[in-house]
Design a protein around this motif. Sequence first.
Motif, mmCIF file in Angstrom:
data_model
loop_
_atom_site.group_PDB
_atom_site.id
_atom_site.type_symbol
_atom_site.label_atom_id
_atom_site.label_comp_id
_atom_site.label_asym_id
_atom_site.label_seq_id
_atom_site.Cartn_x
_atom_site.Cartn_y
_atom_site.Cartn_z
ATOM 1 N N UNK A 1 33.338 1.909 -10.382
ATOM 2 C CA UNK A 1 34.377 2.025 -11.416
ATOM 3 C C UNK A 1 35.339 0.834 -11.400
ATOM 4 N N UNK A 2 35.706 0.384 -10.199
ATOM 5 C CA UNK A 2 36.781 -0.614 -10.128
ATOM 6 C C UNK A 2 36.283 -2.046 -9.973
ATOM 7 N N UNK B 1 28.644 -1.104 -12.855
ATOM 8 C CA UNK B 1 27.180 -1.041 -13.014
ATOM 9 C C UNK B 1 26.806 -0.014 -14.081
ATOM 10 N N UNK B 2 25.577 -0.160 -14.588
ATOM 11 C CA UNK B 2 25.042 0.847 -15.509
ATOM 12 C C UNK B 2 24.123 1.777 -14.732
ATOM 13 N N UNK B 3 24.245 3.064 -14.998
ATOM 14 C CA UNK B 3 23.328 4.018 -14.374
ATOM 15 C C UNK B 3 21.943 3.846 -14.959
ATOM 16 N N UNK B 4 20.939 4.015 -14.136
ATOM 17 C CA UNK B 4 19.579 3.976 -14.643
ATOM 18 C C UNK B 4 19.200 5.394 -15.085
ATOM 19 N N UNK C 1 17.404 -2.790 -18.518
ATOM 20 C CA UNK C 1 18.176 -3.996 -18.234
ATOM 21 C C UNK C 1 19.635 -3.708 -17.849
ATOM 22 N N UNK C 2 19.828 -2.858 -16.842
ATOM 23 C CA UNK C 2 21.200 -2.510 -16.449
ATOM 24 C C UNK C 2 21.827 -3.614 -15.583
ATOM 25 N N UNK C 3 23.148 -3.569 -15.467
ATOM 26 C CA UNK C 3 23.810 -4.455 -14.504
ATOM 27 C C UNK C 3 23.556 -3.925 -13.099
ATOM 28 N N UNK C 4 23.276 -4.815 -12.147
ATOM 29 C CA UNK C 4 23.009 -4.330 -10.788
ATOM 30 C C UNK C 4 23.797 -5.110 -9.748
ATOM 31 N N UNK C 5 23.930 -4.497 -8.573
ATOM 32 C CA UNK C 5 24.675 -5.129 -7.485
ATOM 33 C C UNK C 5 23.691 -5.652 -6.434
ATOM 34 N N UNK D 1 23.039 8.027 -6.676
ATOM 35 C CA UNK D 1 23.851 8.048 -7.903
ATOM 36 C C UNK D 1 23.164 7.299 -9.051
ATOM 37 N N UNK D 2 21.947 6.831 -8.808
ATOM 38 C CA UNK D 2 21.159 6.136 -9.828
ATOM 39 C C UNK D 2 21.763 4.816 -10.305
ATOM 40 N N UNK D 3 22.355 4.089 -9.371
ATOM 41 C CA UNK D 3 22.808 2.746 -9.695
ATOM 42 C C UNK D 3 21.808 1.732 -9.146
ATOM 43 N N UNK D 4 21.393 0.788 -9.991
ATOM 44 C CA UNK D 4 20.435 -0.218 -9.534
ATOM 45 C C UNK D 4 21.077 -1.164 -8.528
#
Length: 818
Positions: free
Chosen positions: A807-808, A812-815, A62-66, A134-137
């Motif tokens: 970062x700015x 997001x949270x990495x998966x 349940x990560x934050x995603x863009x 980079x493993x960002x959702x």
Amino acid sequence: MKRQMPSTKELEREIKDRVKSMFRKDFEDATEEEIYRACAEVVNDVVIDNWLTTQKEFVKQDPKCVYYMSMEFLIGRLLGNNMINMRGYTEVMDALANLGVDINLIEDQEPDPALGNGGLGRLAACFLDSLATLQYPAYGCGIRYHYGMFKQKINDGFQEEVPDDWLQTRYPFELQRSEYEFEVKFGGWVRYENQPDGSTKYIHEGYNSVIATPYDMPITGFDNGMVNTLMIWDAKPKEVFRLASFERGDYNKAVEDMNLARNLTEVLYPNDNHIQGKELRLKQQYFFVSASLQRAIDKYLRYHNDIMRLPEKVVFQMNDTHPTLTVAELMRLLMDEHGLGWDDAWEVTTHCVAYTNHTIMAEALEKWPEDIFKGLLPRIYMIVEEINRRFCEEIKAKFPGDDEKVHRMAILADGQVKMAHMAICAGFSVNGVAALHTEILKNVSLHDFYEMYPEKFNNKTNGITQRRFLMHGNYKLSDWVIKKIGRGWITDLSQMEKLTMLLDDKKSLQQFMDIKLENKKRLAKYIFDHNGIAVDPNSIFDVQVKRLHEYKRQLLNILHVMYLYNQIKEHPEMDFYPTTFIFGAKASAGYENAKLIIKLINNVGAVINNDKSIDNKLKVVFIEDYRVSNAEWIFAAADVSEQISTASKEASGTGNMKFMLNGAVTIGTMDGANVEMYQELGGENIFIFGMSSDEVIAHEKNHDYNPVDEMNKNPHIQKVLSQLVNGNYSIDNPELFRPIYNSLLNTQCTERADTYFVLKDFASYCEAHEKIQEAYKDREKWARMALSNVAHVGKFSSDRTIQEYVDDIWHLDKLELK
Ligand code: NBG
């Protein structure tokens, strides 16, 4: 668990099996197209397993995603890219070679999905690549145009546009997801109903509507098993049967709905840095925004119950103003569908949306006539009115008595809806795409807004993905770099810095230049096959490839070629290093000046290339249908990269970075990201010329530039300009290029002449080219400059850019993937 690509041996068998099961043919009898399709399915098998795993982890963690909201995703071909990211490119290449087939021919069978115009759309594609790596959702949200960017044919030197029917046969890397369909409504009116609790209910009636159906494409990360999703929306009519039986026999409405669906996603508007104020375009914008938001909220509510906490899990990045309706549509959904009041809805919205500005060009600023907007989106218009009312109050409170300012900044003013103003008012972040660009936004073009919300403004210098633009496009150089410094740079481009240790190693420099020569031969063959022009791979390959726009100044380039030709003719003894000037550019279909410049380039080429007297010292090539797939080969083969926009006009540029990555040396103005390249490289590894952005902006402000003065003091300019209109390059019709001549010199109206300071920068451009000639003659020195470019390219990876966004802005949270 991450699934790996099969071994070469297994691949051989699998590809043959696929050919058999898909086409009932033995491998030997299969066409290249059939082999391509078989390969795509073999690769897809692996991709799909990883896609599933990623999505399962997504639910679990349940990560934050863009949600990257963009009208354009210029993804280019996917087979090669997916094979690289799954670490199976060499294996497939070898398997095919063992079966007697060249992988290039197979890759060439794939249509080149061109769902974008230029830099803005390609940036979106590079961002998706980096997010997955980079493993960002992340989700890309866009439109499944049936016809992407047109194919360009050159006929008698003129551009002709041919529809790009990329969906003619099934595209193997997309998956229709009918289970995620949503309705999108247009037109009609809004009825109010007062509720017992004192609130008001808004009911949308009398509308036309379509069903938005998403197609998902996998976006693979590099060697990590991560697969994100690009969802592109197509429109279909509500079932014809349902229309006829439930719309109370309103046959006309049924037909309208059907036509609406048919037209909506038909074609991408081919404008780069220029807005065409067509109602259909506004419909496209609302269509994909509404569908994407509905899907995002749906997904959120499947696993969460407090809509107020949406900003903890979701951020919507608006790629330019095209998706700005995100602001008002999110407000509508939160209030009308999910029961929030205005203040709560505004709280959520303003913590979920962020805006990227990509240009200061006035003609690219989106403004919609209020009446069109209101007619098409009545409920959205009401919401925009209220946003505007509150925003104007806020401006008045902050700057009491400054009515002018309120008028300048309002979202609704002069009968128009100003999209950028809404994006800045609601967005929690406003970013430019290179340091200089962001400064110009703050100090000039968005100065009022900067004064109001200084904390929102930030810079994110663009970047590019090294996986496509080096590993795939230039595998020879990529392999060489791996041999020299290992593989770290593939996911950390700053490691290219290690190449500096080779700058004084003659043997390495020679190897590096040998690879460049190989790449030049590959391009020379492409040119011979496509243009029938023989170019010498030992000549300097001086390249300008990008969209055709007057501010990008392809005209400056070709006028300089005309000048060189004059010089060589007048001074045959002159010491000149043979140079091949290579152009590639599409002009927007309605942009007459741009199309005429293409014709000029081709006509100059026709004269010069056929003049035996100059001993092949000059060649001019216009590469037809410049697009992602041939771009990769062009960057790999370039010696000189032309980045010559009028300072202040190119927000960033990304082609400049792709050339640098491939070891081309830049000739450029202090514009966009060129400024930062200069900072990374030091003045000795880049050729800078022309006015600074401050000088340009000052001339524009003071209206004190007269191109006639420039002409009068420079006989070379005089000669070149006279050749524009004396039939030198157009014997049959000497007046053909008069509009170009007038655009530079228009003596009736000097204020509008030479808007982009071509003549002003001409002399300085010529000097910079003379320096290039000198530098190139010293082969070792040139090699060192070129390799320095590769060594200092680290900053310009989209991995770095994405990490900064995370970062700015996005947080997001990495998966985690095993
Ligand atoms: C373009 C700029 C480029 C920039 C790309 C990506 C638009 C509106 N803008 O300079 O002209 O590199 O965006 O940011 O297409």
